[in-house]
Design a protein around this motif. Sequence first.
Motif, PDB file in Angstrom:
ATOM      1  N   SER A  59     -38.841 -20.371  -6.604  1.00  0.00           N
ATOM      2  CA  SER A  59     -39.287 -19.253  -5.767  1.00  0.00           C
ATOM      3  C   SER A  59     -38.765 -17.929  -6.297  1.00  0.00           C
ATOM      4  CB  SER A  59     -38.802 -19.428  -4.332  1.00  0.00           C
ATOM      5  OG  SER A  59     -39.406 -20.546  -3.742  1.00  0.00           O
ATOM      6  N   ARG A  60     -37.540 -17.924  -6.752  1.00  0.00           N
ATOM      7  CA  ARG A  60     -36.968 -16.687  -7.297  1.00  0.00           C
ATOM      8  C   ARG A  60     -37.661 -16.266  -8.594  1.00  0.00           C
ATOM      9  NH1 ARG A  60     -32.410 -15.202  -4.483  1.00  0.00           N
ATOM     10  NH2 ARG A  60     -31.420 -16.875  -3.314  1.00  0.00           N
ATOM     11  N   ALA A  83     -34.974 -14.039  -0.802  1.00  0.00           N
ATOM     12  CA  ALA A  83     -34.653 -14.850   0.369  1.00  0.00           C
ATOM     13  C   ALA A  83     -33.318 -15.564   0.163  1.00  0.00           C
ATOM     14  CB  ALA A  83     -35.761 -15.864   0.629  1.00  0.00           C
ATOM     15  N   GLU A  84     -32.595 -15.749   1.257  1.00  0.00           N
ATOM     16  CA  GLU A  84     -31.242 -16.304   1.181  1.00  0.00           C
ATOM     17  C   GLU A  84     -31.220 -17.732   0.643  1.00  0.00           C
ATOM     18  OE1 GLU A  84     -27.479 -17.100   4.164  1.00  0.00           O
ATOM     19  OE2 GLU A  84     -29.104 -15.771   4.774  1.00  0.00           O
ATOM     20  N   HIS A  85     -32.119 -18.570   1.115  1.00  0.00           N
ATOM     21  CA  HIS A  85     -32.131 -19.980   0.709  1.00  0.00           C
ATOM     22  C   HIS A  85     -33.316 -20.302  -0.191  1.00  0.00           C
ATOM     23  CE1 HIS A  85     -28.841 -20.764   3.386  1.00  0.00           C
ATOM     24  NE2 HIS A  85     -29.508 -20.207   4.389  1.00  0.00           N
ATOM     25  N   ALA A  86     -33.701 -19.363  -1.039  1.00  0.00           N
ATOM     26  CA  ALA A  86     -34.850 -19.571  -1.921  1.00  0.00           C
ATOM     27  C   ALA A  86     -34.457 -20.471  -3.090  1.00  0.00           C
ATOM     28  CB  ALA A  86     -35.358 -18.243  -2.443  1.00  0.00           C
ATOM     29  N   SER A  87     -35.408 -21.292  -3.516  1.00  0.00           N
ATOM     30  CA  SER A  87     -35.159 -22.155  -4.669  1.00  0.00           C
ATOM     31  C   SER A  87     -35.267 -21.322  -5.950  1.00  0.00           C
ATOM     32  CB  SER A  87     -36.174 -23.293  -4.695  1.00  0.00           C
ATOM     33  OG  SER A  87     -37.468 -22.785  -4.949  1.00  0.00           O
ATOM     34  N   THR A  88     -34.849 -21.914  -7.036  1.00  0.00           N
ATOM     35  CA  THR A  88     -34.925 -21.225  -8.324  1.00  0.00           C
ATOM     36  C   THR A  88     -36.373 -20.924  -8.676  1.00  0.00           C
ATOM     37  OG1 THR A  88     -32.923 -22.386  -9.032  1.00  0.00           O
ATOM     38  CG2 THR A  88     -34.264 -21.365 -10.757  1.00  0.00           C
TER      39      THR A  88
END
Length: 101
Positions: free
Chosen positions: A62-63, A55-60
């Motif tokens: 979430s990644r 996702a473009e605005h994913a947090s660390t």
Amino acid sequence: MGSSLIDGLFVFMLAGFIGFEVIKRISPLLHTPLMSLTNAISAISVVGAILVAGAEHASTLSRVLGFIAVTAATINVVGGFLITDRMLKMFKRRNTTSEKR
């Protein structure tokens, strides 16, 4: 946020118990089709985890969790296909010398 986390954990726990009970009651004859269905569901999980991780605005966080999910689901899919293939080979006839004549 605390309420949604507790709700999510409750649904996860409930799904785990229901899944365990359903799988425990499956006849051994149905394990191969069930494994194939599980592989399909895991493949859907791989796609979902890729979407979360990329996702473009994913947090660390979430990644990282998305990467772990992709890795675990991919291992599950590959292992499931290997086990299914091995189980199906058990049902194939072996060629013996008496059958060749």
